[in-house]
Design a protein around this motif. Structure first.
Motif, PDB file in Angstrom:
ATOM      1  N   PHE A  44     -35.269-134.546 -17.918  1.00  0.00           N
ATOM      2  CA  PHE A  44     -34.428-133.451 -17.405  1.00  0.00           C
ATOM      3  C   PHE A  44     -32.959-133.865 -17.283  1.00  0.00           C
ATOM      4  O   PHE A  44     -32.202-133.270 -16.527  1.00  0.00           O
ATOM      5  CB  PHE A  44     -34.931-132.995 -16.028  1.00  0.00           C
ATOM      6  N   ARG A 110     -35.031-125.030 -14.680  1.00  0.00           N
ATOM      7  CA  ARG A 110     -35.439-125.621 -15.955  1.00  0.00           C
ATOM      8  C   ARG A 110     -36.257-124.589 -16.719  1.00  0.00           C
ATOM      9  O   ARG A 110     -36.709-123.610 -16.138  1.00  0.00           O
ATOM     10  CB  ARG A 110     -36.242-126.903 -15.737  1.00  0.00           C
ATOM     11  N   ASN A 148     -40.550-131.197 -22.249  1.00  0.00           N
ATOM     12  CA  ASN A 148     -41.485-131.382 -21.142  1.00  0.00           C
ATOM     13  C   ASN A 148     -42.289-130.104 -20.945  1.00  0.00           C
ATOM     14  O   ASN A 148     -41.712-129.036 -20.732  1.00  0.00           O
ATOM     15  CB  ASN A 148     -40.738-131.688 -19.839  1.00  0.00           C
ATOM     16  N   GLU A 149     -43.596-130.191 -21.088  1.00  0.00           N
ATOM     17  CA  GLU A 149     -44.489-129.065 -20.792  1.00  0.00           C
ATOM     18  C   GLU A 149     -43.952-127.735 -21.341  1.00  0.00           C
ATOM     19  O   GLU A 149     -43.590-126.829 -20.570  1.00  0.00           O
ATOM     20  CB  GLU A 149     -44.728-128.949 -19.288  1.00  0.00           C
ATOM     21  N   ASN A 249     -46.170-133.791 -23.558  1.00  0.00           N
ATOM     22  CA  ASN A 249     -47.077-133.645 -22.418  1.00  0.00           C
ATOM     23  C   ASN A 249     -47.537-132.199 -22.251  1.00  0.00           C
ATOM     24  O   ASN A 249     -46.787-131.335 -21.828  1.00  0.00           O
ATOM     25  CB  ASN A 249     -46.441-134.189 -21.129  1.00  0.00           C
ATOM     26  N   ASP A 272     -50.577-133.719 -18.427  1.00  0.00           N
ATOM     27  CA  ASP A 272     -50.183-133.993 -17.052  1.00  0.00           C
ATOM     28  C   ASP A 272     -51.336-133.607 -16.132  1.00  0.00           C
ATOM     29  O   ASP A 272     -51.721-132.439 -16.063  1.00  0.00           O
ATOM     30  CB  ASP A 272     -48.912-133.212 -16.708  1.00  0.00           C
ATOM     31  N   TYR A 274     -52.883-132.979 -12.785  1.00  0.00           N
ATOM     32  CA  TYR A 274     -52.709-132.649 -11.363  1.00  0.00           C
ATOM     33  C   TYR A 274     -53.975-132.020 -10.815  1.00  0.00           C
ATOM     34  O   TYR A 274     -54.637-131.262 -11.502  1.00  0.00           O
ATOM     35  CB  TYR A 274     -51.514-131.707 -11.180  1.00  0.00           C
ATOM     36  N   GLU A 303     -48.331-137.690 -16.871  1.00  0.00           N
ATOM     37  CA  GLU A 303     -48.059-137.532 -15.440  1.00  0.00           C
ATOM     38  C   GLU A 303     -49.407-137.544 -14.738  1.00  0.00           C
ATOM     39  O   GLU A 303     -50.178-136.595 -14.862  1.00  0.00           O
ATOM     40  CB  GLU A 303     -47.324-136.211 -15.162  1.00  0.00           C
ATOM     41  N   ILE A 309     -49.391-133.090  -4.093  1.00  0.00           N
ATOM     42  CA  ILE A 309     -48.504-132.245  -4.899  1.00  0.00           C
ATOM     43  C   ILE A 309     -47.825-131.232  -3.972  1.00  0.00           C
ATOM     44  O   ILE A 309     -48.141-131.174  -2.782  1.00  0.00           O
ATOM     45  CB  ILE A 309     -49.258-131.529  -6.053  1.00  0.00           C
ATOM     46  N   TRP A 311     -47.261-127.787  -5.009  1.00  0.00           N
ATOM     47  CA  TRP A 311     -47.252-126.434  -5.570  1.00  0.00           C
ATOM     48  C   TRP A 311     -48.601-125.722  -5.539  1.00  0.00           C
ATOM     49  O   TRP A 311     -48.739-124.646  -6.100  1.00  0.00           O
ATOM     50  CB  TRP A 311     -46.730-126.465  -7.006  1.00  0.00           C
ATOM     51  N   PHE A 341     -46.819-139.812 -11.847  1.00  0.00           N
ATOM     52  CA  PHE A 341     -45.713-138.971 -11.417  1.00  0.00           C
ATOM     53  C   PHE A 341     -45.687-138.979  -9.895  1.00  0.00           C
ATOM     54  O   PHE A 341     -46.676-138.630  -9.269  1.00  0.00           O
ATOM     55  CB  PHE A 341     -45.881-137.536 -11.914  1.00  0.00           C
ATOM     56  N   GLU A 351     -38.468-130.325  -5.516  1.00  0.00           N
ATOM     57  CA  GLU A 351     -39.817-130.892  -5.364  1.00  0.00           C
ATOM     58  C   GLU A 351     -39.876-131.935  -4.254  1.00  0.00           C
ATOM     59  O   GLU A 351     -40.556-132.953  -4.369  1.00  0.00           O
ATOM     60  CB  GLU A 351     -40.277-131.472  -6.706  1.00  0.00           C
ATOM     61  N   HIS A 354     -43.193-133.310  -2.935  1.00  0.00           N
ATOM     62  CA  HIS A 354     -44.131-133.875  -3.912  1.00  0.00           C
ATOM     63  C   HIS A 354     -44.128-135.386  -3.741  1.00  0.00           C
ATOM     64  O   HIS A 354     -43.097-136.026  -3.865  1.00  0.00           O
ATOM     65  CB  HIS A 354     -43.658-133.499  -5.319  1.00  0.00           C
TER      66      HIS A 354
HETATM   67  C1  GAL Z   1     -45.196-131.054 -13.811  1.00  0.00           C
HETATM   68  C2  GAL Z   1     -43.793-131.318 -14.362  1.00  0.00           C
HETATM   69  C3  GAL Z   1     -43.046-132.320 -13.514  1.00  0.00           C
HETATM   70  C4  GAL Z   1     -43.180-131.962 -12.052  1.00  0.00           C
HETATM   71  C5  GAL Z   1     -44.644-131.913 -11.700  1.00  0.00           C
HETATM   72  C6  GAL Z   1     -44.904-131.641 -10.242  1.00  0.00           C
HETATM   73  O1  GAL Z   1     -45.679-129.845 -14.276  1.00  0.00           O
HETATM   74  O2  GAL Z   1     -43.866-131.806 -15.672  1.00  0.00           O
HETATM   75  O3  GAL Z   1     -41.703-132.338 -13.890  1.00  0.00           O
HETATM   76  O4  GAL Z   1     -42.582-130.736 -11.823  1.00  0.00           O
HETATM   77  O5  GAL Z   1     -45.259-130.916 -12.439  1.00  0.00           O
HETATM   78  O6  GAL Z   1     -46.280-131.647  -9.961  1.00  0.00           O
END
Ligand code: GAL
Length: 705
Positions: A44, A110, A148-149, A249, A272, A274, A303, A309, A311, A341, A351, A354
């Motif tokens: 980023f 972003r 990224n994603e 990713n 990634d 999560y 990640e 997390i 979110w 991550f 974030e 996080h």
């Molecule tokens: C991912 C993203 C990261 C960060 C992360 C937080 O989706 O690639 O930059 O935002 O989530 O969990």
């Protein structure tokens, strides 16, 4: 080797801490101490690398790479294009995406840019060329993550004027002329007949439901947009950095972009990982296998969640062992890279809650301790994993066209795919299969409701039978059994591929909802499963979409279960009409179609078998079916285990297996051994049975194979 490391933002710490860049030394030393060998940087950082148009500042990144490199860390650099800098957005506000209601996204976060916008395209090319040229020969840089994603934050589809224009060109290429488009889309309905390409809108907000053919083509066009944008970056990286790998990713079963297309020119895929509310161990295993299947090769977790997390609906503090368990689950499913991550919890930006491997105050977390332990363990394990891959004899087909088609017309709203957060709702459907999940942490019975196409996968996962998740047009010859759940749309190449598979002796489990739509998303004018009806030896006469409280059962024929067992089904039931020579292996027990065929079996004298599953069932249904089929195909569990104890394997070319034993439950578990063994991770020896504490992992090498 196993690439092991973290996602690091040196530019943030030099801004946030009084000590500035001096902090990088401390961080790099702590990373090396944890056993890290890799760091990902700069996805980023466009706004810092090009603070004003055409003015580049790579100095800070050079210095950061230098510090990390001195501590023995290899660098994965990113093309920083997901975060266009403020000067670009201010000079070209038109690059911000337009949603279905005609509203522009705001700048300043972003992923707001549209991949078809010329200014974004051009400036993306320039920054990618600059960063690639700068680091092509840097001794510490080993590879690239593109962007990224792609598509994250609901940004896969844009309705701006340029997209509308490009959509018209895309349609011209696909359909040739307007006459054909009208025919392919069936525009005689509601007099939608188009006389000029410019009359075709993007499928934006509308009074009534739009034509599904129109929607599908727009989804395909949008996916192709990002594919083209991606391929442009990859071409630059290949040209300027021929010695580096390139990956991207992806996200957890992300539905909006075709992962196979998006990854076509990568060296390997990444994702990634999560663990949001509802991400059960079975689903995470499936996601790993999906990413393996994207290119049918080992992958990276770019990640890996290392703590809380910020979110999900709730954001629980992971229990001890979480990071270690999730790390080895990834490696066991074929990850050759695990990157956590993020290194340290952010002090600024969106974030802040996080967590990282270090907390906001720079303290080592519980995860740091687990990670450092893994770092030690990998010294022993990584060399043993050299050249190993996951290996499966059963494949599940995952098709993006069919996902898009069903998302748009589920015909039962509970079948809308990919309901990540439905676990949080009082969704009556989640109560259908396995009412009493013994342990919330691996509530596999519920998981299939949100990802209905994974019911067969989950049953295999519960039985410790490896399964691959692959594209329907891939070479299927390495599999004995192929499941094609919800293969709603059949393209001619897929029809041919499945025919070839069965002709060569494969067993195909087709359905439910297979072969309804043609490649333009219209119904076939022949009975379902359309062009595969003869192969299946059966057709669908009626389909019933059930409210969650309406249960039905399937009674299996004695050919399948000697005891004439029953399995619960719900949400979807197709009433089948088998042709002569096709066996009915399960019938419905309730309602007006009680006694009618729900599952059929066609044996082809020369060739394989086709089982048509006409209904929606959870893992229970597939346990019954696989209980019959797997032994017949010589497919066995890697090892028996108690529920919630996962066994997965990486296999050497000569067939020797390394087994990963993962205790996802909160209880101590015991597994019986056929021969004495040693846990590679701890060095402990076990004779007859192996003990796994809650959340514990053991890795053993199989002997005598
Ligand atoms: C991912 C993203 C990261 C960060 C992360 C937080 O989706 O690639 O930059 O935002 O989530 O969990």
């Amino acid at each position: 080797m196993i690439y092991f490391g973290c996602d690091y933002y040196p530019e943030q710490w030099s801004q946030w801490l009084a000590e500035g860049e001096a902090r990088w030394e401390t961080d790099a030393a702590l990373m090396a101490e944890a056993g890290f060998n890799t760091v990902r940087l700069a996805e980023f950082a466009w706004g810092l690398l090009e603070p004003a148009q055409g003015q580049f500042d790579f100095g800070w990144l050079d210095r950061a790479i230098d510090v990390l490199g001195r501590h023995g860390l290899k660098i994965v650099l990113c093309t920083p294009t997901p975060a266009p800098p403020p000067w670009l957005l201010a000079a070209h506000p038109e690059i911000m995406q337009v949603d279905a209601y005609g509203r522009h996204l705001g700048p300043g976060t972003r992923r707001e840019a549209c991949a078809n916008q010329p200014a974004y395209r051009e400036r993306s090319r320039i920054i990618v060329e600059k960063i690639a040229a700068r680091y092509a020969d840097n001794p510490h840089v080993i590879g690239w993550q593109t962007d990224n994603e792609f598509g994250c934050h609901d940004t896969a589809r844009c309705h701006c004027e340029i997209c509308t224009d490009r959509f018209h060109h895309w349609l011209q290429e696909r359909h040739g002329d307007l006459e054909l488009l009208n025919q392919n889309w069936g525009t005689a309905f509601w007099g939608e007949f188009y006389l000029d390409w410019n009359q075709i809108p993007t499928p934006n907000a509308s009074a009534a439901e739009r034509n599904p053919s129109h929607i599908l083509d727009f989804y395909r066009f949008s996916s192709d947009t990002w594919r083209a944008y991606h391929n442009e970056q990859i071409a630059i990286l290949r040209r300027l950095c021929p010695n580096h790998f390139v990956t991207h990713n992806l996200m957890f079963f992300f539905p909006d972009l075709d992962a196979y297309d998006l990854s076509e020119n990568l060296d390997f895929a990444s994702w990634d990982n999560y663990h949001f509310h509802g991400a059960t161990p079975a689903l995470v295993a499936a996601a790993h296998d999906h990413i393996w299947g994207v290119m049918e090769r080992n992958f990276w977790v770019m990640e890996q969640q290392a703590g809380q997390i910020n979110w999900s609906v709730y954001n629980p503090l992971p229990e001890p062992n979480f990071v270690r368990l999730k790390t080895y689950q990834g490696i066991g499913h074929g990850a050759d890279g695990i990157i956590y991550f993020r290194w340290r919890q952010a002090l600024g930006g969106s974030e802040q809650y996080h967590s990282g491997v270090l907390d906001y105050a720079g303290r080592k977390t519980q995860s740091y301790a687990e990670i450092a332990q893994i770092g030690q363990e990998l010294k022993e394990l990584a060399p043993k994993l050299e050249g190993t891959v996951p290996s499966a004899e059963v494949a599940i087909l995952l098709d993006f066209d069919s996902r898009w088609v069903l998302q748009n017309q589920p015909h039962n709203s509970l079948l809308r795919m990919d309901h990540a957060n439905d676990f949080t709702l009082e969704n009556p459907a989640v109560r259908m299969d396995r009412e009493d999940e013994p342990d919330e942490r691996y509530m596999t019975g519920r998981a299939w409701i949100a990802w209905p196409y994974l019911a067969a996968y989950i049953a295999l996962w519960e039985a410790n039978v490896p399964a691959a998740i692959v594209a329907p047009n891939t070479d299927l010859s390495r599999y004995k059994i192929v499941c094609a759940p919800f293969l709603n749309l059949l393209r001619p190449d897929v029809v041919e591929n499945l025919r070839r598979f069965v002709k060569n002796g494969g067993t195909l489990i087709l359905g439910p909802r297979a072969g309804v739509k043609d490649q333009d998303n219209k119904l076939f004018p022949i009975p379902q499963p359309g062009p595969l009806a003869d192969l299946a030896g059966t057709t669908v006469r009626y389909m019933d979409s059930l409210a969650p409280e309406r249960r039905n059962e399937l009674r299996w024929s004695r050919a399948v279960t000697r005891m004439g067992r029953q399995s619960p089904i719900g949400l979807w039931a197709e009433i089948l009409e088998p042709e002569e020579g096709t066996q009915v292996i399960a019938t419905y027990t309730e309602g007006w179609y009680s006694g009618k065929a729900g599952i059929t079996y066609k044996f082809h004298e020369e060739g394989g078998k086709v089982i048509y599953v006409g209904c929606m069932g959870g893992p229970m249904l597939y346990h019954a079916l696989f209980g019959w089929l797997l032994p017949e195909h010589g497919i066995y569990a890697l090892m028996p285990s108690m529920p919630g104890v996962e066994i997965c394997a990486r296999v050497h070319q000569d067939g020797r297996r390394i087994l990963f034993l993962l205790n996802h439950t909160s209880k101590t578990q015991y597994l019986s051994l056929s021969a004495p063994t040693t846990d590679i991770l701890s060095g402990e020896q076990f004779d007859r049975s192996i003990i796994l504490q809650p959340g514990e992992v053991r890795v053993i090498e199989e002997k005598n194979r």
